[in-house]
Design an enzyme around this catalytic site. Structure first.
Site, short mmCIF file in Angstrom:
data_model
loop_
_atom_site.label_atom_id
_atom_site.label_comp_id
_atom_site.label_asym_id
_atom_site.label_seq_id
_atom_site.Cartn_x
_atom_site.Cartn_y
_atom_site.Cartn_z
N ASN A 183 -7.58 85.50 86.59
CA ASN A 183 -7.57 84.89 85.12
C ASN A 183 -7.08 83.46 85.22
OD1 ASN A 183 -8.74 87.26 84.57
ND2 ASN A 183 -6.98 88.22 83.82
N PRO B 22 -14.43 90.30 70.19
CA PRO B 22 -14.85 89.29 69.52
C PRO B 22 -14.68 88.02 69.86
CG PRO B 22 -12.96 90.18 68.53
CD PRO B 22 -13.40 90.93 69.66
N ARG C 69 -14.61 93.37 91.26
CA ARG C 69 -14.57 92.00 90.36
C ARG C 69 -13.07 91.50 90.25
NH1 ARG C 69 -14.99 93.68 84.80
NH2 ARG C 69 -14.42 91.57 84.49
C1 EPZ Z 1 -8.13 87.78 78.89
O1 EPZ Z 1 -9.13 88.36 78.10
C2 EPZ Z 1 -8.10 88.51 80.13
N1 EPZ Z 1 -9.33 87.99 80.83
C3 EPZ Z 1 -8.27 89.77 80.09
O2 EPZ Z 1 -8.08 90.44 81.51
C4 EPZ Z 1 -6.88 90.24 79.61
O3 EPZ Z 1 -6.70 91.67 79.27
C5 EPZ Z 1 -6.65 89.64 77.97
O4 EPZ Z 1 -6.85 88.41 78.09
C6 EPZ Z 1 -5.46 90.01 77.35
O5 EPZ Z 1 -4.23 89.54 78.14
C7 EPZ Z 1 -9.33 86.83 81.40
O6 EPZ Z 1 -8.48 85.91 81.28
C8 EPZ Z 1 -10.79 86.33 82.04
P1 EPZ Z 1 -7.98 87.92 74.48
P2 EPZ Z 1 -9.65 87.71 76.61
O7 EPZ Z 1 -8.93 86.82 73.82
O8 EPZ Z 1 -9.29 86.30 76.74
C9 EPZ Z 1 -8.60 89.84 70.08
C10 EPZ Z 1 -8.58 91.82 83.36
O9 EPZ Z 1 -8.78 93.15 83.46
N2 EPZ Z 1 -9.57 88.69 69.88
O10 EPZ Z 1 -6.63 87.44 74.58
O11 EPZ Z 1 -10.87 88.22 76.27
C11 EPZ Z 1 -9.41 90.81 71.12
O12 EPZ Z 1 -10.33 91.59 70.48
C12 EPZ Z 1 -8.92 91.15 81.90
O13 EPZ Z 1 -8.47 90.88 84.07
C13 EPZ Z 1 -10.12 88.42 68.51
O14 EPZ Z 1 -9.68 89.33 67.92
O15 EPZ Z 1 -8.60 88.36 75.57
C14 EPZ Z 1 -8.06 91.40 71.84
O16 EPZ Z 1 -7.74 92.66 70.85
C15 EPZ Z 1 -9.52 92.32 80.92
N3 EPZ Z 1 -10.74 87.42 68.29
C16 EPZ Z 1 -7.14 90.47 71.73
O17 EPZ Z 1 -7.52 89.43 70.88
C17 EPZ Z 1 -10.94 86.40 69.40
O18 EPZ Z 1 -11.73 85.68 68.98
C18 EPZ Z 1 -6.62 89.65 73.15
O19 EPZ Z 1 -7.96 89.21 73.52
C19 EPZ Z 1 -10.52 86.64 70.49
C20 EPZ Z 1 -9.54 87.87 70.92
#
Ligand code: EPZ
Length: 421
Positions: free
Chosen positions: A23, A122, A396
């Protein structure tokens, strides 16, 4: 489909080395778009998601070459600004090209990444921040079209500390006119690694790791060499592997402060965790104690370790309550773990795990990356053999997981289409 066959009840003992962080690698690869010339990345994990991101960069016109775990990205041929639906479907993190493409070309078109096994995922926070920076966003027929004559700095307050939104906005801001503040920013260590990489290119980013990040736009960026930080989630997975097999394992190539919440939770469960300068030794004798877990943004307990901890909590002498506060649907591993004898009940975002003395080997299927990891951990401890289908999900995010665990004494074999590998 490749599968793992694991003969259970093998104590893991020995030394294992953690690879570079998935990540961290993914946003840093897309950030290579922002520089001019050739960037060299060291300690890059050779895992499926990284190979897909390399494919995305090549689709855009960059050249990506590997020498072991060293990757060279030359962006002099960069010419495209859109990602096809088929590429986006391979990996949702491809949405991390949005910020860099806007930074360089002032336009980008990506297929909406859509949801995945763990949630709807989202992008409203990405879009809100980019619009404040003067980006015109159109969402139509499953695509996100973004355009800006000139990116300008903005004061952005995120509703949620989204990792991906913080990363996209940081990357869009480094070449914008003026200063950008990202408030309620994600504080994960991977953001600090991205900041260090961007500053290596000549950007002016400060505050990553805290909740306000300041980016002063510059006119152009150059090239740099960067070593990816160790993968704290891979390290945490190995810590649980040592604990669930009542083993004694030294895990090398870690950054101790990144492991604090995982170490604290394992110690609470009665596991012996000894942090060194760049390693951690994990020992366990006897069954773990039941502990409650609530996943939170960093520095809270990481959601990416929730499935792995559930496997460990399955073998306690008590009852554990697990609250998944980040993703709305991150319990896909529950049905598969139940087939191995795990006693767990899920109500919304809460899972109640009642410990049992032993787990049974079974035929199970990986549904997503960390769910697959939890099945491997349960299989290592189970009384008899476990077969895990669909291990492409595990590929992955983990480099040679079976090879690494065999070196610790596990009896784990990868069965490919063409037979044992
Ligand atoms: C990153 O995903 C990681 N992936 C995820 O790791 C990790 O679980 C996640 O952060 C949380 O730590 C990478 O870095 C490639 P977020 P990301 O945006 O960026 C909400 C793994 O197993 N949200 O921090 O997609 C969302 O729905 C993966 O390695 C909004 O509401 O996560 C979630 O509930 C899985 N609106 C929360 O925020 C937005 O525009 C956290 O999502 C964006 C996110």
């Amino acid at each position: 489909m490749d599968k793992y066959v694991i003969a259970g009840r093998k104590r893991l003992e020995g030394v294992i080395r953690v690879s570079g962080a998935k990540n961290s690698t993914l946003p840093i690869l897309t950030a290579c778009i922002l520089g001019r010339g050739c960037c060299v990345l060291e300690d890059v994990p050779r895992i499926q998601d990284v190979l897909v991101m390399a494919e995305v960069l090549e689709h855009l016109g960059c050249s990506v070459t590997w020498e072991g775990n060293r990757v060279r990205v030359d962006n002099t041929g960069l010419k495209l600004t859109e990602i096809s639906e088929s590429l986006m479907r391979k990996m949702r993190a491809s949405n991390l090209v949005l910020g860099p493409l806007l930074g360089i070309f002032g336009q980008a078109k990506i297929a909406s990444p859509g949801g995945c096994a763990i949630g709807s995922r989202p992008m409203d926070q990405h879009i809100k921040g980019l619009q404040l920076m003067g980006v015109e966003i159109k969402e139509k027929s499953g695509f996100i079209m973004a355009k800006a004559s000139k990116l300008r700095g903005a004061d952005i307050h995120l509703d949620v500390p989204s990792v991906g939104a913080t990363e996209n906005l940081m990357m869009a801001a480094v070449l914008a006119e003026g200063t950008t503040l990202i408030r309620n920013a994600a504080r994960e260590p991977e953001l600090v690694d991205l900041q260090n990489f961007l500053n290596g290119l000549g950007a002016k980013v400060r505050g990553a790791g805290l909740d306000i990040i300041r980016i002063d736009g510059v006119r152009q960026l150059s090239e740099t060499t960067h070593t990816i930080i160790p993968d704290r989630i891979e390290a945490g997975t190995h810590m649980v592997a040592a604990a669930i097999t009542q083993g004694d394992v030294e895990i090398q190539n870690i950054i101790p402060e990144h492991m604090e919440s995982i170490s604290a939770k394992l110690r609470e469960a009665g596991v012996e965790v000894t942090l060194g300068e760049d390693s951690v030794r994990v020992r366990a004798t006897g069954r773990p104690s039941a502990v409650d877990i609530r996943t939170l943004p960093y520095p809270g307990f990481p959601t990416d370790m929730q499935p792995q901890m559930m496997a460990l909590m399955a073998l306690t002498e008590g009852t554990s309550v697990i609250s998944e506060s980040i993703f709305e649907n991150r319990y896909k591993h529950v049905d598969e773990l139940r087939r191995m004898g795990v006693r767990v009940r899920v109500e919304g975002r809460v899972a109640v795990v009642k410990g049992v003395e032993a787990l049974d080997g079974a035929f199970v299927e990986a549904t997503d990356l960390r769910a697959g990891a939890s099945l491997v951990l349960a299989g290592l401890a189970a009384e008899d053999a476990t077969i895990i289908e669909n291990i492409v999900h595990i590929d992955r995010g983990y480099e040679n997981l079976d090879v690494k665990y065999r070196e610790l004494g596990a009896k784990i074999t990868r069965i490919s289409h063409g037979g044992v590998r």
